[in-house]
Structure formats: C-alpha cells, structure tokens
Design a protein around this motif. Structure first.
Motif, short mmCIF file in Angstrom:
data_model
loop_
_atom_site.label_atom_id
_atom_site.label_comp_id
_atom_site.label_asym_id
_atom_site.label_seq_id
_atom_site.Cartn_x
_atom_site.Cartn_y
_atom_site.Cartn_z
N GLU A 1 1.96 -2.03 -12.47
CA GLU A 1 2.85 -1.08 -11.86
C GLU A 1 3.26 -0.31 -13.25
O GLU A 1 3.39 -0.86 -14.23
N GLN B 1 11.93 -5.60 -7.07
CA GLN B 1 10.56 -6.35 -6.73
C GLN B 1 10.89 -7.48 -6.30
O GLN B 1 11.50 -8.32 -6.54
N THR C 1 7.72 -3.42 -3.95
CA THR C 1 8.66 -2.72 -4.90
C THR C 1 9.45 -1.45 -4.07
O THR C 1 8.59 -0.86 -3.38
N HIS D 1 -2.79 -2.71 0.57
CA HIS D 1 -1.67 -1.93 -0.17
C HIS D 1 -1.38 -0.83 0.88
O HIS D 1 -2.29 0.06 1.46
N GLN E 1 6.54 0.21 -2.11
CA GLN E 1 4.82 0.14 -1.91
C GLN E 1 4.82 -1.60 -1.75
O GLN E 1 5.44 -2.39 -2.55
N HIS F 1 -3.24 -6.85 -10.56
CA HIS F 1 -2.32 -5.55 -10.37
C HIS F 1 -1.35 -4.99 -11.25
O HIS F 1 -1.21 -5.96 -12.35
N HIS G 1 0.95 2.53 -9.04
CA HIS G 1 0.35 1.20 -8.62
C HIS G 1 -1.07 1.28 -8.91
O HIS G 1 -1.74 2.27 -8.50
N MET H 1 2.06 -4.78 -1.28
CA MET H 1 0.46 -5.30 -1.75
C MET H 1 0.46 -6.76 -1.02
O MET H 1 1.22 -7.38 -1.69
N LYS I 1 1.41 6.38 -5.97
CA LYS I 1 2.52 6.54 -6.84
C LYS I 1 3.76 6.84 -5.79
O LYS I 1 3.60 7.61 -4.94
N ASP J 1 -4.64 -1.56 -8.91
CA ASP J 1 -5.07 -2.87 -8.62
C ASP J 1 -6.52 -3.08 -8.66
O ASP J 1 -7.46 -1.83 -8.72
N ARG K 1 -4.62 2.65 -5.54
CA ARG K 1 -3.94 3.40 -6.39
C ARG K 1 -3.04 4.48 -5.92
O ARG K 1 -3.26 5.14 -4.64
#
Length: 291
Positions: free
Chosen positions: A104, A121, A67, A137, A92, A102, A76, A94, A85, A78, A83
């Motif tokens: 968002e 994305q 993203t 992540h 970010q 996950h 985020h 993953m 931001k 999951d 976690r």
C-alpha cells in the motif's frame, strides 16, 4: 445494564518512513477483540514526503486486512492483480485467504486537497473454513460507506463493517462483526446495545470521552466485557470528537499468529512460510506501482 470495562491501554509507538504508527492490538492485555487480531493507528501527519514505491511488499495468509483512511489516500497493489485507490473516508478490504503479497502507498489526498494522512489498518481473522479460499479485494469510497445522522444534531455514525439499524457495509462478513465510526459534537452522547457474547473495543482519535462512567483520552483503547449491555458514549471535550467502536462474536477456533500469518496451528504456519518462499503467492508486477 451497562457493559463493564475490562481494561484500557495505549499503543506502542513506532515509525514507518515519515509516518508515526501506534500499535494498539495485540497488546499485553489482549490478543484479539472478536475477529480483530491487529490494529495500527496512523497518527495525523502533515503532508509527509513519501519518496519510495509503496510501504514495502509483504505476504499475508489466513486473514482479511482492512484499511480505513480518515484523511489522505491509499493505493493498493497485490500479486493477484488487484489495484485500487481510496480517498479520505474510504476503506479497502483484502482477503488474503490461501496466500497473497500486497503493498500500500499512503499519501496526502491530492484529489480532495487534504493536507494530512491519518487512518487505521486492521487484521480480521477468518474462520478456518475460509482461510484456504482464493484472495479477494474490495475498495469502498467515502460516499459508499453507509452513514446515519443522529437525532438532535448529535453527530453521525458510519458503518464501515457490519450492520446497524438497516445500514449494511459492502465489506464481506464471515462472522458477526462490526466497525463503526462515531462522530459526536461537543457535549453530545450516543448509546449502543450489544448482545451477550459480543466483544467490543473503543478507540478515540482526539479529545476526551466518557464511556459508561469512565473517562478516556485520545490514543486509548478501551475494551469491554462479553456480557450483554449498553455502551454510553458522552463527549466531554469542548469540540467534536471521532471514535471507533469495533468487535464481534468471540473467535473460538485456535489462533496461531507468526509474522504476517494468522492460522489455526503451528503446522499451518510452517506451510504458509514454505509456500511463500517457494513463490506460490506470486509477486507484484513491476508496472503496477506509480512512479
């Protein structure tokens, strides 16, 4: 020699809550560009009212999601406990690996007083040997994205994924791949040379641009051939423009995609669904979300 354009196309529009999404890749002409097998563009939305937790928890396997938020913030969560931001200009990544759930939560950037949400994305296909690895992540804030100012006040280039002239992204590579964000001032140009076999596409968010002699407008995906050559980008708008250039080496392993899973065979897809429905991917803890 200049790279030839194979095709250009616009995405199909859909809505996710208050957001307008353009599904750019895959499309009727191409299933992938290098390792990139999916691209959604979140068109600019002015302070949308988002009144639910997240956008909807869902699984992935066999890919990495990326993203990149131009304006706004993305939080985020999951099932492996990650976690984070990110804010305007951040990214970010993953790695879904052998399976993860996950979610968002997109919002306008209250910390940076941004009034809009706008971003992308991507799904990046993993080599077969990496599809069974444990998930991971990485969150990259805007100031951590490598940036180079172009000469003669032409603009700048950010290296979101990959490398460029000594700049290297923090986002892991499993194959030769790149995602560049190029900002060009009105009437300026930028040129990039690519090696033989490299697949590449361009996406423009606003204005107009000339790519190797062909005009393109905002919302178009322009895909080039695999031969070695240059891509010349000229800003034909009266204002500054932003363009994404992404791609990499051709993904030569079998690709079987179904729903949120991208693997190498139909049997692996069936197993991915079985593992998900049996709870092997875990779940997002109730307390992870902001209320």
């Amino acid at each position: 020699m200049k790279k030839q354009i194979n095709f250009s196309t616009e995405g199909s529009l859909t809505s996710v809550g208050p957001l307008t999404i353009s599904r750019v890749l895959p499309n009727r002409y191409a299933e992938k560009v290098g390792p990139f097998v999916f691209l959604d563009y979140v068109a600019p939305a002015l302070k949308p009212h988002i009144d639910k937790r997240g956008m909807g928890a869902h699984p992935h396997r066999g890919i990495a999601t990326l993203t990149y938020i131009l304006q706004g913030e993305v939080e985020h969560f999951d099932s492996r406990g990650h976690r984070a931001k990110i804010h305007s200009g951040g990214a970010q990544w993953m790695k879904a690996g052998n399976g993860i759930v996950h979610d968002e939560n997109f919002n306008y950037d209250r910390e940076m007083d941004s009034r809009y949400i706008q971003g992308f994305q991507f799904w990046i296909n993993l080599p077969a040997k990496n599809k069974a690895e444990e998930p991971a992540h990485v969150a990259v804030q805007a100031e951590e994205v490598p940036r180079k100012t172009l000469q003669s006040e032409r603009g700048w280039i950010k290296v979101v994924v990959g490398q460029y002239e000594g700049l290297s992204s923090k986002i892991p590579d499993y194959a030769e791949q790149f995602l560049y964000h190029i900002h060009l001032e009105a009437g300026k140009y930028f040129s990039l040379s690519l090696a033989e076999g490299m697949e590449v596409a361009a996406f423009l968010t606003e204005g107009t641009v000339n790519l190797n002699g062909a005009d393109a407008k905002a919302g178009e995906l322009v895909v080039f051939d695999r031969h070695a050559g240059d891509i010349d980008i000229s800003n034909t708008s009266g204002t500054a423009i932003d363009l994404l250039l992404f791609g990499g080496e051709e993904y030569k392993e079998p690709v079987v995609a179904r729903g949120p899973f991208v693997l190498n065979s139909a049997k692996e897809i069936d197993l991915a669904y079985q593992d998900y429905h049996s709870g092997k991917y875990g779940s997002i803890e109730q307390g992870s979300y902001n209320y």
